[in-house]
Each structure stands twice: as structure tokens, then as C-alpha cells.
Design a protein around this motif. Structure first.
Motif, PDB file in Angstrom:
ATOM      1  N   LYS A 139       0.830  -1.206   0.000  1.00 20.75           N
ATOM      2  CA  LYS A 139       0.000   0.000   0.000  1.00 20.75           C
ATOM      3  C   LYS A 139       0.860   1.250   0.000  1.00 20.75           C
ATOM      4  CE  LYS A 139      -3.669  -2.355   2.382  1.00 20.75           C
ATOM      5  NZ  LYS A 139      -4.539  -2.461   3.489  1.00 20.75           N
ATOM      6  N   ILE A 140       0.267   2.314  -0.527  1.00 13.63           N
ATOM      7  CA  ILE A 140       0.887   3.628  -0.507  1.00 13.63           C
ATOM      8  C   ILE A 140      -0.139   4.617   0.030  1.00 13.63           C
ATOM      9  CG2 ILE A 140       0.267   4.062  -2.911  1.00 13.63           C
ATOM     10  CD1 ILE A 140       2.739   5.819  -3.155  1.00 13.63           C
ATOM     11  N   THR A 141       0.319   5.535   0.867  1.00 14.42           N
ATOM     12  CA  THR A 141      -0.540   6.574   1.426  1.00 14.42           C
ATOM     13  C   THR A 141       0.087   7.928   1.127  1.00 14.42           C
ATOM     14  OG1 THR A 141      -1.155   5.083   3.214  1.00 14.42           O
ATOM     15  CG2 THR A 141      -1.655   7.415   3.542  1.00 14.42           C
ATOM     16  N   THR A 154      12.255   8.411  -3.914  1.00 15.81           N
ATOM     17  CA  THR A 154      13.057   7.431  -4.660  1.00 15.81           C
ATOM     18  C   THR A 154      12.803   6.006  -4.190  1.00 15.81           C
ATOM     19  OG1 THR A 154      14.904   7.744  -3.137  1.00 15.81           O
ATOM     20  CG2 THR A 154      14.905   9.080  -5.152  1.00 15.81           C
ATOM     21  N   THR A 155      11.787   5.824  -3.374  1.00 13.90           N
ATOM     22  CA  THR A 155      11.465   4.495  -2.862  1.00 13.90           C
ATOM     23  C   THR A 155      11.070   3.579  -4.014  1.00 13.90           C
ATOM     24  OG1 THR A 155      10.626   5.539  -0.871  1.00 13.90           O
ATOM     25  CG2 THR A 155      10.018   3.248  -1.208  1.00 13.90           C
ATOM     26  N   LYS A 156      11.517   2.353  -3.949  1.00 17.16           N
ATOM     27  CA  LYS A 156      11.133   1.352  -4.943  1.00 17.16           C
ATOM     28  C   LYS A 156       9.841   0.678  -4.493  1.00 17.16           C
ATOM     29  CE  LYS A 156      14.806   1.433  -7.608  1.00 17.16           C
ATOM     30  NZ  LYS A 156      14.746   1.848  -8.967  1.00 17.16           N
ATOM     31  N   ASP A 162       4.535  -1.020   3.715  1.00 14.71           N
ATOM     32  CA  ASP A 162       3.702   0.037   3.156  1.00 14.71           C
ATOM     33  C   ASP A 162       4.523   1.306   3.033  1.00 14.71           C
ATOM     34  OD1 ASP A 162       1.674  -1.796   3.184  1.00 14.71           O
ATOM     35  OD2 ASP A 162       0.715  -1.040   5.002  1.00 14.71           O
ATOM     36  N   LYS A 163       4.148   2.153   2.089  1.00 16.19           N
ATOM     37  CA  LYS A 163       4.873   3.387   1.854  1.00 16.19           C
ATOM     38  C   LYS A 163       3.993   4.589   2.118  1.00 16.19           C
ATOM     39  CE  LYS A 163       7.194   0.413  -0.968  1.00 16.19           C
ATOM     40  NZ  LYS A 163       6.929  -0.884  -0.452  1.00 16.19           N
ATOM     41  N   THR A 164       4.592   5.671   2.609  1.00 15.13           N
ATOM     42  CA  THR A 164       3.886   6.922   2.834  1.00 15.13           C
ATOM     43  C   THR A 164       4.718   8.040   2.232  1.00 15.13           C
ATOM     44  OG1 THR A 164       2.941   6.110   4.895  1.00 15.13           O
ATOM     45  CG2 THR A 164       2.934   8.487   4.568  1.00 15.13           C
ATOM     46  N   ILE A 165       4.061   8.884   1.444  1.00 14.11           N
ATOM     47  CA  ILE A 165       4.736  10.047   0.894  1.00 14.11           C
ATOM     48  C   ILE A 165       4.149  11.265   1.582  1.00 14.11           C
ATOM     49  CG2 ILE A 165       5.197  11.408  -1.168  1.00 14.11           C
ATOM     50  CD1 ILE A 165       5.019   8.859  -2.804  1.00 14.11           C
ATOM     51  N   ASN A 166       5.008  12.034   2.244  1.00 15.66           N
ATOM     52  CA  ASN A 166       4.586  13.243   2.951  1.00 15.66           C
ATOM     53  C   ASN A 166       4.967  14.468   2.160  1.00 15.66           C
ATOM     54  OD1 ASN A 166       3.641  11.730   5.152  1.00 15.66           O
ATOM     55  ND2 ASN A 166       5.697  11.616   5.985  1.00 15.66           N
TER      56      ASN A 166
END
Length: 166
Positions: A139-141, A154-156, A162-166
Motif C-alpha cells: 500500500k501507498i498513502t 526514490t522508494t522502490k 507500506d509506503k507513505t509520501i509526505n
């Protein structure tokens, strides 16, 4: 003269018989060839299995990275649409939903971004979403994400968690 002709015809007969013998041997060898042996066939199968074992994991990583990047591209499209929306409606509410952007024609499709996601009206525009499943259970948030914060990520997508972009 007669003897010379006899010699030439005798040599021709010998050459033809030798040539035919060679041809008979060659056809006999060809007839004895039955195809691949079992060991040769097994060797080919083992080589193909090794190549497949190497290629499949790397291909699945590429697919997950592509899906992650597609989610990021969808988020950037939403932010660009919100910029147009706020330019056309400067007195609009402080947050616009993705559903509103789609219904009013600022977005053709929403991609992976949920209808309930909101874009704040400040400068720069900030996108906030619930968790979005982009591949299997990954998941991505987006939490107050700007175009810049999405672009510098630059996250793969193939990395675990899970990934979070702030």
C-alpha cells in the motif's frame, strides 16, 4: 585413339562408383540419426529452468515498481487538476475531493486514487488519501503530499512494507 577412349570411360566408371559409395555411406549415416538423446533433452530443460529461475523474480520487481510509479503519477494528475480547479474557482472551499474534480471535468479518470481523497487549497496544493493498494498487499498513502514531495520520492515499489509520501 580407341584405347584412349576406353581409358577415359573406365576412369569415369570408377569415379562414379566411388562417388556413389560415398553417397551411400552419407545416406546411411543420415538414416542412423534418430534425433536428440534423452540426456541432451534433459540438459536443455535444465538450462531453461535456470534461466526462468533468474528472470521471474526480477520481472515481478519491475512490475511492482511500475504499479508504484503509476500510483504516484495518478497523484500528480490529481494535484494538477486541483490546481486548475482552484485557478477557475478561487473562492472554493479549502479542500476539494477527487470525486468533485472528476464530476466537474478537471479529471478524466482518477486512476488508483480514491474518490474521497482531498486536495488542500494552499500553496503548494497537498493531497491526502487513505491507503491505496497498488500491488497485492502493498500500500501507498499520500499525507499532505505535494508534487515536489512525490517527485523526490526514490522508494522502490518492490521493497517490502507500506509506503507513505509526505
Amino acid at each position: 585413339m580407341k584405347t584412349m577412349m576406353q581409358e577415359i570411360s573406365h576412369e569415369t566408371i570408377e569415379t562414379n562408383s566411388r562417388g556413389n559409395n560415398k553417397m551411400k555411406k552419407f545416406t546411411k549415416i543420415l538414416k542412423n540419426q534418430k534425433g536428440l538423446t534423452l540426456i541432451e533433452l534433459l540438459a536443455v530443460i535444465v538450462i531453461l529452468a535456470i534461466v526462468a529461475a533468474i528472470a521471474v523474480p526480477s520481472i515481478s520487481g519491475v512490475i511492482e515498481n511500475s504499479k508504484y510509479n503509476a500510483a504516484k503519477a495518478d497523484a500528480i494528475s490529481v494535484l494538477n487538476a486541483a490546481q486548475l480547479y482552484y485557478t477557475d474557482s478561487p473562492s472554493a472551499a479549502s479542500g476539494v475531493t477527487v470525486a468533485t474534480l472528476k464530476n466537474e471535468g478537471y479529471l478524466e479518470t482518477i486512476g488508483m486514487i480514491p474518490d474521497t481523497a482531498t486536495v488542500a487549497s494552499g500553496t503548494p496544493k497537498k493531497l491526502t488519501t487513505a491507503a491505496i493498494t497498488y500491488s497485492g498487499s502493498k500500500k501507498i498513502t499520500f499525507t499532505n503530499s505535494t508534487i515536489q514531495s512525490i517527485n523526490v520520492d526514490t522508494t522502490k515499489g518492490s521493497t517490502s512494507g507500506d509506503k507513505t509520501i509526505n
